[in-house]
Motif scaffolding. Structure first.
Motif, PDB file in Angstrom:
ATOM      1  N   UNK A   1       0.836  -1.197   0.000  1.00  8.98           N
ATOM      2  CA  UNK A   1       0.000   0.000   0.000  1.00  8.98           C
ATOM      3  C   UNK A   1       0.873   1.250   0.000  1.00  8.98           C
ATOM      4  N   UNK A   2       1.920   1.246   0.825  1.00 11.29           N
ATOM      5  CA  UNK A   2       2.833   2.393   0.862  1.00 11.29           C
ATOM      6  C   UNK A   2       3.461   2.606  -0.524  1.00 11.29           C
ATOM      7  N   UNK A   3       3.898   1.497  -1.128  1.00 12.85           N
ATOM      8  CA  UNK A   3       4.549   1.573  -2.433  1.00 12.85           C
ATOM      9  C   UNK A   3       3.635   2.191  -3.484  1.00 12.85           C
ATOM     10  N   UNK A   4       2.348   1.800  -3.431  1.00 15.14           N
ATOM     11  CA  UNK A   4       1.393   2.346  -4.391  1.00 15.14           C
ATOM     12  C   UNK A   4       1.238   3.842  -4.199  1.00 15.14           C
ATOM     13  N   UNK A   5       1.254   4.287  -2.940  1.00 17.99           N
ATOM     14  CA  UNK A   5       1.099   5.707  -2.664  1.00 17.99           C
ATOM     15  C   UNK A   5       2.355   6.497  -3.043  1.00 17.99           C
ATOM     16  N   UNK A   6       3.515   5.866  -2.893  1.00 19.73           N
ATOM     17  CA  UNK A   6       4.774   6.571  -3.156  1.00 19.73           C
ATOM     18  C   UNK A   6       5.138   6.573  -4.636  1.00 19.73           C
ATOM     19  N   UNK A   7       4.621   5.597  -5.371  1.00 22.26           N
ATOM     20  CA  UNK A   7       5.035   5.398  -6.756  1.00 22.26           C
ATOM     21  C   UNK A   7       4.993   6.657  -7.619  1.00 22.26           C
ATOM     22  N   UNK A   8       3.893   7.479  -7.538  1.00 17.13           N
ATOM     23  CA  UNK A   8       3.866   8.675  -8.412  1.00 17.13           C
ATOM     24  C   UNK A   8       5.040   9.620  -8.183  1.00 17.13           C
TER      25      UNK A   8
END
Lengths: 109, 248
Positions: B100-107
């Protein structure tokens, strides 16, 4: 290597793979896994929720055979929260909380 | 064109200054949380050795996994010789939040090469994420130099604090009697990090829901309660946000 060593190191390697996949998976393949904006907004609540969820079992333990159990840590934790709201200092929270826990255990036996 | 090299130098100096400033802000933001990281690392180091791992096994685990809750979750499973697939599944569930963190940080980091994204992802910490998101959630531009270097500043000290305290825990921590309840210092430090997050009504709703589910969900195996609590928190936060917007 003994069987135990092979088993433990295999477990460590598998867990390393799990660490890399969960932490870096989205970062590496994110362009192929698009997320709608609503989902992204929802994710903002994830960290606070996760931290709360990590704290609660420590302060309000729930034993498999006994159900909910009272622990002095709850009182010490509340003391910590009050100290934080007054002082905003993490170090004072730790000092106050630990002193509260030790005192309560000493008084309560 | 004689002025060009010096202009380029000026740019390079400007860029470096910007990087250092952002990195420093990241470090300053993470420092209060390092007490928690340090205490957790110490506790985890002690726990690894006490559960029966040799010192080299414990060192390998700490240096390779770099994941406290996954390490602590897997220890009782490894100690009882649980099947490897179960160890892997349990570690994955505890680590789900990082997805979940990765998805939020990806952009913010999608413009980087994949090896760099891999490294950034691997070194991502809960605290790094917690500090980064509120700061840049509403940033007009995502993927700036400042964001990258702030993030680096927020995660690098965490790695140092975690590994150094784990190593100390592995070698010396066993000398500290368990009756001191040193692990509670870690809880208290996390508390000081968590309380200020309750800054809005939807956030408070998310934390209340997560706390309630985490309380009841402790009986669930494999720390599934943790994953359920995160989900409940997200749903409650979204619901509260919708209600607040409906009223406005």
């Amino acid at each position: 290597m003994t069987d135990t060593e092979i088993y433990v190191y295999s477990a460590i390697l598998l867990l390393t793979l799990c660490s890399v996949l969960t932490r870096a998976g989205y970062m590496v393949f994110g362009d192929y896994l698009p997320l709608p904006d609503g989902v992204r907004r929802a994710l903002r609540y994830a960290p606070a929720a996760a931290l709360t969820a990590i704290l609660v079992p420590d302060l309000l333990p729930w034993r498999e055979d006994l159900g909910p159990v009272f622990d002095y840590k709850l009182v010490a934790g509340i003391a910590g929260i009050i100290v934080f709201l007054r002082t905003r200092s993490a170090v004072l929270v730790i000092v106050a909380g630990m002193v509260a826990l030790w005192t309560l255990r000493w008084l309560g036996g | 064109m004689a002025a060009d090299p010096s202009a380029a130098d000026l740019d390079a100096a400007e860029i470096r200054r910007e990087r250092i400033a952002a990195f420093r802000h990241g470090v300053q933001a993470i420092v209060p949380a390092l007490v928690a990281t340090w205490a957790w690392g110490l506790v985890t180091g002690v726990a690894m050795v006490k559960s029966g791992l040799t010192e080299s096994m414990a060192l390998a685990m700490s240096l390779l996994l770099y994941a406290g809750s996954a390490q602590l979750t897997s220890l009782p499973l490894i100690a009882t010789g649980a099947p490897l697939w179960l160890v892997f599944a349990a570690g994955s569930i505890v680590n789900l939040r990082f997805l979940i963190f990765g998805a939020a940080l990806h952009p913010y980091f999608r413009h980087l090469s994949w090896p760099r994204r891999l490294a950034l992802g691997y070194f991502t910490t809960d605290m790094g994420f917690v500090l980064f998101m509120p700061r840049y959630a509403d940033a007009a531009q995502k993927g700036t130099r400042e964001q990258l270097w702030f993030f680096l500043g927020a995660i690098a000290p965490g790695w140092l604090a975690w590994q150094s305290s784990s190593v100390i825990g592995i070698y010396l921590g066993a000398l500290v009697p368990s009756s001191w309840s040193l692990d509670f210092a870690a809880t208290l430090a996390l508390l000081a990090v968590t309380v200020p997050l309750a800054s809005s009504r939807p956030m408070l709703a998310a934390m209340a829901a997560a706390g309630a589910v985490a309380w009841v969900g402790q009986a669930l195996p494999l720390r599934l309660g943790l994953a359920a609590a995160v989900l409940a928190g997200i749903l409650a936060g979204m619901a509260a946000e919708r209600r607040a917007r409906g009223r406005a």
